[in-house]
Design a protein around this motif. Structure first.
Motif, PDB file in Angstrom:
ATOM      1  N   UNK A 132       4.324   2.938 -17.065  1.00 19.43           N
ATOM      2  CA  UNK A 132       4.474   2.583 -15.653  1.00 19.43           C
ATOM      3  C   UNK A 132       3.157   2.653 -14.885  1.00 19.43           C
ATOM      4  N   UNK A 133       2.366   3.728 -14.992  1.00 23.20           N
ATOM      5  CA  UNK A 133       1.073   3.740 -14.285  1.00 23.20           C
ATOM      6  C   UNK A 133       0.130   2.628 -14.753  1.00 23.20           C
ATOM      7  N   UNK A 134       0.140   2.319 -16.051  1.00 22.17           N
ATOM      8  CA  UNK A 134      -0.722   1.262 -16.569  1.00 22.17           C
ATOM      9  C   UNK A 134      -0.337  -0.086 -15.985  1.00 22.17           C
ATOM     10  N   UNK A 135       0.956  -0.405 -15.996  1.00 21.15           N
ATOM     11  CA  UNK A 135       1.403  -1.688 -15.452  1.00 21.15           C
ATOM     12  C   UNK A 135       1.183  -1.746 -13.946  1.00 21.15           C
ATOM     13  N   UNK A 136       1.274  -0.594 -13.271  1.00 17.51           N
ATOM     14  CA  UNK A 136       0.989  -0.557 -11.833  1.00 17.51           C
ATOM     15  C   UNK A 136      -0.466  -0.914 -11.568  1.00 17.51           C
ATOM     16  N   UNK A 137      -1.360  -0.344 -12.365  1.00 17.73           N
ATOM     17  CA  UNK A 137      -2.792  -0.629 -12.210  1.00 17.73           C
ATOM     18  C   UNK A 137      -3.105  -2.098 -12.494  1.00 17.73           C
ATOM     19  N   UNK A 138      -2.353  -2.700 -13.399  1.00 21.75           N
ATOM     20  CA  UNK A 138      -2.570  -4.103 -13.737  1.00 21.75           C
ATOM     21  C   UNK A 138      -1.967  -5.047 -12.708  1.00 21.75           C
ATOM     22  N   UNK A 139      -1.194  -4.500 -11.776  1.00 21.50           N
ATOM     23  CA  UNK A 139      -0.612  -5.326 -10.718  1.00 21.50           C
ATOM     24  C   UNK A 139       0.707  -5.958 -11.069  1.00 21.50           C
ATOM     25  N   UNK A 140       1.497  -5.309 -11.906  1.00 18.59           N
ATOM     26  CA  UNK A 140       2.790  -5.853 -12.291  1.00 18.59           C
ATOM     27  C   UNK A 140       3.747  -5.838 -11.115  1.00 18.59           C
ATOM     28  N   UNK A 141       4.788  -6.659 -11.225  1.00 22.86           N
ATOM     29  CA  UNK A 141       5.766  -6.828 -10.149  1.00 22.86           C
ATOM     30  C   UNK A 141       6.605  -5.569  -9.986  1.00 22.86           C
ATOM     31  N   UNK A 142       6.925  -5.233  -8.718  1.00 25.14           N
ATOM     32  CA  UNK A 142       7.747  -4.054  -8.430  1.00 25.14           C
ATOM     33  C   UNK A 142       9.230  -4.354  -8.659  1.00 25.14           C
ATOM     34  N   UNK A 143      10.023  -3.336  -9.053  1.00 22.40           N
ATOM     35  CA  UNK A 143       9.625  -1.985  -9.417  1.00 22.40           C
ATOM     36  C   UNK A 143       9.002  -1.955 -10.810  1.00 22.40           C
ATOM     37  N   UNK A 144       7.827  -1.379 -10.901  1.00 22.79           N
ATOM     38  CA  UNK A 144       7.049  -1.436 -12.127  1.00 22.79           C
ATOM     39  C   UNK A 144       7.727  -0.685 -13.268  1.00 22.79           C
ATOM     40  N   UNK A 145       8.449   0.390 -12.951  1.00 27.90           N
ATOM     41  CA  UNK A 145       9.112   1.151 -14.013  1.00 27.90           C
ATOM     42  C   UNK A 145      10.110   0.266 -14.762  1.00 27.90           C
ATOM     43  N   UNK A 146      10.733  -0.692 -14.046  1.00 33.01           N
ATOM     44  CA  UNK A 146      11.701  -1.587 -14.690  1.00 33.01           C
ATOM     45  C   UNK A 146      11.001  -2.513 -15.673  1.00 33.01           C
ATOM     46  N   UNK A 147       9.792  -2.954 -15.311  1.00 34.82           N
ATOM     47  CA  UNK A 147       9.006  -3.785 -16.217  1.00 34.82           C
ATOM     48  C   UNK A 147       8.619  -2.992 -17.465  1.00 34.82           C
ATOM     49  N   UNK A 148       8.224  -1.732 -17.262  1.00 32.18           N
ATOM     50  CA  UNK A 148       7.875  -0.875 -18.397  1.00 32.18           C
ATOM     51  C   UNK A 148       9.100  -0.594 -19.272  1.00 32.18           C
ATOM     52  N   UNK A 149      10.254  -0.381 -18.638  1.00 27.78           N
ATOM     53  CA  UNK A 149      11.501  -0.112 -19.367  1.00 27.78           C
ATOM     54  C   UNK A 149      11.860  -1.279 -20.287  1.00 27.78           C
ATOM     55  N   UNK A 150      11.781  -2.505 -19.757  1.00 29.02           N
ATOM     56  CA  UNK A 150      12.130  -3.671 -20.574  1.00 29.02           C
ATOM     57  C   UNK A 150      11.134  -3.866 -21.709  1.00 29.02           C
ATOM     58  N   UNK A 151       9.869  -3.546 -21.454  1.00 29.23           N
ATOM     59  CA  UNK A 151       8.857  -3.667 -22.501  1.00 29.23           C
ATOM     60  C   UNK A 151       9.142  -2.701 -23.646  1.00 29.23           C
ATOM     61  N   UNK A 152       9.318  -1.421 -23.313  1.00 26.46           N
ATOM     62  CA  UNK A 152       9.537  -0.397 -24.345  1.00 26.46           C
ATOM     63  C   UNK A 152      10.858  -0.648 -25.067  1.00 26.46           C
ATOM     64  N   UNK A 153      11.908  -0.955 -24.306  1.00 31.21           N
ATOM     65  CA  UNK A 153      13.203  -1.206 -24.929  1.00 31.21           C
ATOM     66  C   UNK A 153      13.169  -2.392 -25.871  1.00 31.21           C
ATOM     67  N   UNK A 154      12.449  -3.441 -25.487  1.00 29.83           N
ATOM     68  CA  UNK A 154      12.335  -4.619 -26.346  1.00 29.83           C
ATOM     69  C   UNK A 154      11.605  -4.294 -27.641  1.00 29.83           C
ATOM     70  N   UNK A 155      10.573  -3.456 -27.524  1.00 31.98           N
ATOM     71  CA  UNK A 155       9.842  -3.034 -28.714  1.00 31.98           C
ATOM     72  C   UNK A 155      10.751  -2.283 -29.674  1.00 31.98           C
ATOM     73  N   UNK A 156      11.502  -1.319 -29.139  1.00 27.17           N
ATOM     74  CA  UNK A 156      12.372  -0.501 -29.981  1.00 27.17           C
ATOM     75  C   UNK A 156      13.530  -1.318 -30.559  1.00 27.17           C
ATOM     76  N   UNK A 157      14.076  -2.235 -29.764  1.00 28.88           N
ATOM     77  CA  UNK A 157      15.187  -3.056 -30.252  1.00 28.88           C
ATOM     78  C   UNK A 157      14.737  -3.974 -31.379  1.00 28.88           C
ATOM     79  N   UNK A 158      13.573  -4.582 -31.218  1.00 27.27           N
ATOM     80  CA  UNK A 158      13.072  -5.481 -32.250  1.00 27.27           C
ATOM     81  C   UNK A 158      12.754  -4.715 -33.527  1.00 27.27           C
ATOM     82  N   UNK A 159      12.180  -3.532 -33.376  1.00 22.57           N
ATOM     83  CA  UNK A 159      11.896  -2.693 -34.535  1.00 22.57           C
ATOM     84  C   UNK A 159      13.198  -2.282 -35.228  1.00 22.57           C
ATOM     85  N   UNK A 160      14.222  -1.913 -34.423  1.00 21.12           N
ATOM     86  CA  UNK A 160      15.512  -1.543 -34.988  1.00 21.12           C
ATOM     87  C   UNK A 160      16.167  -2.689 -35.738  1.00 21.12           C
TER      88      UNK A 160
END
Length: 237
Positions: A132-160
């Protein structure tokens, strides 16, 4: 020059819906849908088809970097396309190596172990907090935590999915619950609608893989009984 102009016009083509819907966003999501269908049916071709969709969607979510100054840049959504490609290459090779030439399916679903499930949950939470702090620094769309959540979840789902874990479908549900409102608010309507459909699709996929896992487990459990059957059968006189 005419060919180059035609390619540029095709790349920027829109459908007159709302403020203009990028054709490549729609096509990229259709590739993603086809990949998800192939994943549910456990077909190896699901991986390369998904990669094509990821490449198209990468150009969409990078927004202004591809000449659309009015588009919202979602670094998490863009980054996950790159992640998808990397993990898809891993999953593609894993499924190809796991499947036999005469096998109907590339992989046999199984449940993750208790330790693996704890790792998935911890990875989801800690990864979201860390990014979340990294995506915030990069200027991602708010709420940034939601963007981070979808990123991490997508990574784990694809790996699974690559590992053949039934739980990967449930991770996709968690991604969709957060990702759909985020995409609607950012103006990516085609992707948001596709995610909404994915929410239903992933529920179906979960039960399809669950049923396949039960059938495979039942077949394994039946092997000892089958092996002992001849010893209990009397030879004809």
């Amino acid at each position: 020059m005419d060919a180059a102009r035609w390619l540029i016009d095709l790349f920027n083509a829109t459908i007159p819906i709302g403020g203009g819907l990028l054709v490549r966003e729609v096509v990229g999501n259709l590739f993603g849908l086809a990949s998800a269908l192939g994943g549910m049916r456990r077909r190896v071709w699901a991986w390369p088809v998904g990669i094509l969709g990821n490449l198209l969607l990468l150009t969409v979510f990078l927004g202004s970097l591809f000449g659309d100054a009015s588009a919202s840049t979602l670094w998490g959504q863009a980054g996950r396309q790159i992640m998808f490609i990397a993990v898809a290459i891993y999953g593609w090779q894993r499924w190809r190596n796991a499947s036999e030439p005469a096998a109907q399916h590339a992989v046999t679903p199984r449940w993750a172990t208790g330790r693996q499930r704890v790792g998935l949950v911890a990875g989801m939470l800690l990864g979201t907090v860390a990014l979340t702090p990294l995506f915030t620094a990069l200027g991602s769309y708010e709420p940034v935590w939601a963007d981070a959540w979808t990123f991490v979840g997508s990574l784990l789902a694809t790996y699974g999915m690559a590992r053949g874990w039934v739980e990967f479908w449930l991770i996709w549900v968690a991604v969709d619950v957060v990702g759909v409102p985020l995409l609607f608010s950012a103006g990516y309507y085609a992707t948001a609608l596709m995610y909404l459909f994915y929410g239903i699709f992933t529920g179906v996929g979960f039960f399809v893989w669950w049923k396949a896992e039960r059938q495979a487990r039942g077949a394994r459990d039946a092997i000892p009984a089958t092996a002992e059957q001849p010893s209990r059968t009397r030879e004809p006189a």
